[in-house]
Design a protein around this motif. Structure first.
Motif, PDB file in Angstrom:
ATOM      1  N   ASN A 103      42.401  34.213  46.396  1.00  0.00           N
ATOM      2  CA  ASN A 103      43.792  34.973  45.665  1.00  0.00           C
ATOM      3  C   ASN A 103      43.497  36.362  45.251  1.00  0.00           C
ATOM      4  OD1 ASN A 103      45.005  32.664  46.983  1.00  0.00           O
ATOM      5  ND2 ASN A 103      45.166  31.637  44.860  1.00  0.00           N
ATOM      6  N   MET A 104      42.422  36.748  44.749  1.00  0.00           N
ATOM      7  CA  MET A 104      42.305  38.019  44.210  1.00  0.00           C
ATOM      8  C   MET A 104      42.316  39.005  45.265  1.00  0.00           C
ATOM      9  SD  MET A 104      39.736  38.137  40.798  1.00  0.00           S
ATOM     10  CE  MET A 104      38.168  37.418  41.650  1.00  0.00           C
ATOM     11  N   SER A 105      41.770  38.554  46.470  1.00  0.00           N
ATOM     12  CA  SER A 105      41.782  39.486  47.552  1.00  0.00           C
ATOM     13  C   SER A 105      43.051  39.481  48.168  1.00  0.00           C
ATOM     14  CB  SER A 105      40.825  38.805  48.495  1.00  0.00           C
ATOM     15  OG  SER A 105      39.391  39.207  48.311  1.00  0.00           O
ATOM     16  N   LEU A 106      43.670  38.452  48.140  1.00  0.00           N
ATOM     17  CA  LEU A 106      45.234  38.353  48.649  1.00  0.00           C
ATOM     18  C   LEU A 106      46.138  39.578  48.071  1.00  0.00           C
ATOM     19  CD1 LEU A 106      46.067  34.605  49.341  1.00  0.00           C
ATOM     20  CD2 LEU A 106      45.485  36.429  51.061  1.00  0.00           C
ATOM     21  N   PHE A 107      45.950  39.520  46.587  1.00  0.00           N
ATOM     22  CA  PHE A 107      46.518  40.405  45.625  1.00  0.00           C
ATOM     23  C   PHE A 107      45.964  41.881  45.578  1.00  0.00           C
ATOM     24  CE2 PHE A 107      47.553  36.519  43.190  1.00  0.00           C
ATOM     25  CZ  PHE A 107      49.049  36.457  43.413  1.00  0.00           C
ATOM     26  N   LYS A 108      45.019  41.850  46.804  1.00  0.00           N
ATOM     27  CA  LYS A 108      44.533  43.345  46.987  1.00  0.00           C
ATOM     28  C   LYS A 108      43.931  44.030  45.893  1.00  0.00           C
ATOM     29  CE  LYS A 108      47.233  44.311  51.013  1.00  0.00           C
ATOM     30  NZ  LYS A 108      47.196  43.210  52.028  1.00  0.00           N
ATOM     31  N   LEU A 109      43.185  43.283  44.901  1.00  0.00           N
ATOM     32  CA  LEU A 109      42.494  43.991  43.859  1.00  0.00           C
ATOM     33  C   LEU A 109      41.379  44.405  44.154  1.00  0.00           C
ATOM     34  CD1 LEU A 109      42.785  40.629  41.351  1.00  0.00           C
ATOM     35  CD2 LEU A 109      44.542  42.672  41.546  1.00  0.00           C
ATOM     36  N   THR A 110      41.006  45.633  43.274  1.00  0.00           N
ATOM     37  CA  THR A 110      39.774  46.246  43.650  1.00  0.00           C
ATOM     38  C   THR A 110      38.628  45.517  43.109  1.00  0.00           C
ATOM     39  OG1 THR A 110      39.887  47.474  41.601  1.00  0.00           O
ATOM     40  CG2 THR A 110      41.142  48.550  43.375  1.00  0.00           C
ATOM     41  N   THR A 111      37.628  45.955  43.501  1.00  0.00           N
ATOM     42  CA  THR A 111      36.167  45.336  42.853  1.00  0.00           C
ATOM     43  C   THR A 111      36.279  45.216  41.680  1.00  0.00           C
ATOM     44  OG1 THR A 111      34.887  45.946  44.861  1.00  0.00           O
ATOM     45  CG2 THR A 111      33.645  45.417  43.079  1.00  0.00           C
ATOM     46  N   ARG A 112      36.658  46.318  40.878  1.00  0.00           N
ATOM     47  CA  ARG A 112      36.661  46.374  39.448  1.00  0.00           C
ATOM     48  C   ARG A 112      37.577  45.708  38.782  1.00  0.00           C
ATOM     49  NH1 ARG A 112      32.725  47.617  35.739  1.00  0.00           N
ATOM     50  NH2 ARG A 112      32.615  49.788  36.076  1.00  0.00           N
ATOM     51  N   GLU A 113      38.890  45.622  39.412  1.00  0.00           N
ATOM     52  CA  GLU A 113      39.861  44.874  38.963  1.00  0.00           C
ATOM     53  C   GLU A 113      39.643  43.227  39.239  1.00  0.00           C
ATOM     54  OE1 GLU A 113      43.621  47.538  40.208  1.00  0.00           O
ATOM     55  OE2 GLU A 113      43.191  45.965  41.477  1.00  0.00           O
ATOM     56  N   LYS A 114      38.864  42.851  40.011  1.00  0.00           N
ATOM     57  CA  LYS A 114      38.159  41.526  40.071  1.00  0.00           C
ATOM     58  C   LYS A 114      37.194  41.009  38.977  1.00  0.00           C
ATOM     59  CE  LYS A 114      39.008  41.370  45.214  1.00  0.00           C
ATOM     60  NZ  LYS A 114      37.907  41.026  46.594  1.00  0.00           N
ATOM     61  N   GLN A 115      36.344  42.257  38.902  1.00  0.00           N
ATOM     62  CA  GLN A 115      35.517  42.059  37.624  1.00  0.00           C
ATOM     63  C   GLN A 115      36.074  41.704  36.259  1.00  0.00           C
ATOM     64  OE1 GLN A 115      33.410  45.612  38.071  1.00  0.00           O
ATOM     65  NE2 GLN A 115      31.702  44.655  38.935  1.00  0.00           N
ATOM     66  N   VAL A 116      37.288  42.385  36.048  1.00  0.00           N
ATOM     67  CA  VAL A 116      38.002  42.463  34.911  1.00  0.00           C
ATOM     68  C   VAL A 116      38.841  41.032  34.841  1.00  0.00           C
ATOM     69  CG1 VAL A 116      40.204  43.186  33.728  1.00  0.00           C
ATOM     70  CG2 VAL A 116      38.427  44.998  34.622  1.00  0.00           C
ATOM     71  N   VAL A 117      39.291  40.517  35.970  1.00  0.00           N
ATOM     72  CA  VAL A 117      40.045  39.262  36.028  1.00  0.00           C
ATOM     73  C   VAL A 117      38.943  37.956  35.856  1.00  0.00           C
ATOM     74  CG1 VAL A 117      41.452  37.667  37.825  1.00  0.00           C
ATOM     75  CG2 VAL A 117      41.782  40.215  37.729  1.00  0.00           C
ATOM     76  N   ARG A 118      37.972  38.167  36.460  1.00  0.00           N
ATOM     77  CA  ARG A 118      36.801  37.170  36.280  1.00  0.00           C
ATOM     78  C   ARG A 118      36.645  37.153  34.615  1.00  0.00           C
ATOM     79  NH1 ARG A 118      34.293  39.826  40.858  1.00  0.00           N
ATOM     80  NH2 ARG A 118      34.830  38.679  42.460  1.00  0.00           N
ATOM     81  N   LEU A 119      36.393  38.311  33.843  1.00  0.00           N
ATOM     82  CA  LEU A 119      36.375  38.062  32.460  1.00  0.00           C
ATOM     83  C   LEU A 119      37.494  37.593  31.718  1.00  0.00           C
ATOM     84  CD1 LEU A 119      34.428  41.519  32.141  1.00  0.00           C
ATOM     85  CD2 LEU A 119      33.553  39.267  32.107  1.00  0.00           C
TER      86      LEU A 119
END
Length: 91
Positions: free
Chosen positions: A27-43
């Motif tokens: 789902n993070m990919s479906l929202f087209k999050l950048t690599t850094r944004e994915k890192q932030v969301v994981r945290l």
């Protein structure tokens, strides 16, 4: 001695956790999050505050806030709870 029911095997729990993580990552990919944004969301998912996120990612708080703002916009979310709910939905 009484015959006691045993708890379900841990592998069932582990497989459910793995499934949830898989959905989260897709789902993070479906929202087209950048690599850094994915890192932030994981945290964010781990309950980290902005200050902890800045320390872990070695970036300033203003940058974290900008990433979160961009993430909210991409996911059409207004807060962290709504964001995580949307990212955890099985589409």
């Amino acid at each position: 001695m009484e015959n006691l029911e045993t708890e379900p095997p841990l592998n069932g729990i582990v497989s459910e956790i793995e499934k949830n993580i898989h959905i989260f990552e897709i789902n993070m990919s479906l929202f087209k999050l950048t690599t850094r944004e994915k890192q932030v969301v994981r945290l964010v998912r781990l309950g980290k505050m902005f200050k902890e996120t800045t320390e872990e990612l070695h970036i300033v708080e203003r940058t974290v806030k900008k990433h979160v703002e961009n993430i909210f916009q991409k996911a059409a979310a207004t807060n962290k709870v709504e964001l995580l709910h949307k990212i955890m939905q099985n589409h």
